[in-house]
Design an enzyme around this catalytic site. Sequence first.
Site, short mmCIF file in Angstrom:
data_model
loop_
_atom_site.label_atom_id
_atom_site.label_comp_id
_atom_site.label_asym_id
_atom_site.label_seq_id
_atom_site.Cartn_x
_atom_site.Cartn_y
_atom_site.Cartn_z
N GLU A 214 0.82 -1.38 -0.13
CA GLU A 214 -0.17 0.39 -0.23
C GLU A 214 0.43 1.19 0.12
OE1 GLU A 214 -3.09 -0.43 -0.57
OE2 GLU A 214 -2.92 -2.52 -0.82
N CYS B 82 -1.51 8.46 4.15
CA CYS B 82 -1.99 8.34 2.22
C CYS B 82 -3.25 8.18 2.00
CB CYS B 82 -1.25 6.92 2.16
SG CYS B 82 -2.62 5.70 3.05
N GLU C 284 2.95 13.16 -4.49
CA GLU C 284 2.36 13.17 -3.23
C GLU C 284 3.64 14.08 -2.57
OE1 GLU C 284 0.69 9.88 -0.33
OE2 GLU C 284 3.23 9.72 -1.29
#
Length: 514
Positions: A280, A314, A415
């Site tokens: 993940e 996240c 990100e």
Amino acid sequence: MSGKRSAWNGNQQTSLTDPSKKEKGDRVLTTKVETFNNYINGEWREAVSKKTFSDINPANTEDIIGAFQASNEQDIKLAIEAANKAFPEWARTAPSKRAAILNKAADILEQNADKYASELTREEGKHVTDAKNEVLRSAQTLRFYAIEGQSYSGETFPNDDPNMKVSTEREPLGVVSVITPWNFPISIPSRKIAPALIMGNTVVFKPSSDTPLIAIRLVEALHQAGIPKGVINLVTGKASDVGDLLVTHPAIKAVTFTGSTSAGEDIHKKSSFTTRTQMELGGKNPMIVMDDADIDLAATLTVNGGFSLSGQACTGTSRVIVLEKVKEAFLEKLIAKTRALKIGNGFEEGVKIGPLANERQMKNVLNYIGIGESEGADLVYGGRRLTEGDYSLGYFIQPAIFTNVHPTMRIAKEEIFGPVIAIIGVNSYEEAIEIANDVEYGLSASIVTNNLKLAHQFTKDIQAGTVKVNRTTTGNLMNAPFGGLKKSSTSTFRESGRAGLEFFTQVKTVYVGY
């Protein structure tokens, strides 16, 4: 934290003198602090090198939480050997006995929730209320898998031979490497370790070096609950010193990892052909605000999704794609709600935004804020480091809001993993979906609208593993599958829920004639 020696984990006081870099884990320490050991083959032991690193409070860098083992590949080999040796017996252990250990460990977490929450806030920075909720959720996760793992089994298949039975059996894989991040440092390990153990696997656990203490508390709970030696092993240290062997050792049958996409890609490349991986990874999660939306709700969801945990989630909201018709009204409410957020130490009443996890993280966020300004986006709120008074010893940043962001800008593509939100104006739903999908990530996404038909269409059009309507991009149920698409995951096995058990088992088809 007291320096009292523990009868069962070998903790002790020590004096640390490391090179001063003002980075968490690399700071001159002249005070007595407690030393915590690795957990290998049922024993708490020092690293082979006898070197340690320090864990520092990101809200107050003068607060030294403890010294932890700076392990190397020799320690990893010992842990893997212990797990490999313990595997056959643990695999044969009755599921009810495995479940009893998980339930007892959950009891221990719940009984110590206040203490562990305080320690978690000191080493990671989140508010103590959020820390306690995370500890309690982790206990619930252990209980969930203690129950679900006892009913996760194979199937029986009809066939044309009346004297034959055809069925499948689910068997454990063997030794599993569990590598976890610092942002949810007990919740994420729990949802990996619990299903691994209940299905009969043994574990080598490498937590983040920014949050090793809460990881040790989880393993202590399993130790006190009576888990056999070698079934779970914990090794602390830098990933650069131990990471490769956790992935490449021939005894490792599976690797479950949560972290950055770049690290995940590296693990995927280094893993062998027969090593199972579950990852993940990163996200650049959008929230679409339609012109029929409840604008106050949209602003609240954006603040909660983008700035909770100081943006270090996240699934955090990092892009808001808003219809031009309501953009100004939305921005006005968003700034007002952001201005009302209290920034500070996680032990203070009413604090909503704590420090960044470490100096490296803070510098990265500040760098992206500078990139956004240089790209021509309008920084309409915040984005500055706080250094006065109580903020002087911590890694505190004002949440940042950019508007007039073009979809091709780096702050709209990459990100950041911090409290930075990019607002992108659009003229239609179709344009919003195109922009939302035009990134390499696909972890979480949300839409705010009162149009039921449009909301349903969004769930079909959006490229994300977690899709929400009129809710934040953050958060997931422990009993529902979790995972991303595109570069947010390997898109193989999901975490959480009953689906989270699949990764930790292999299927054997059995034909029996009689």
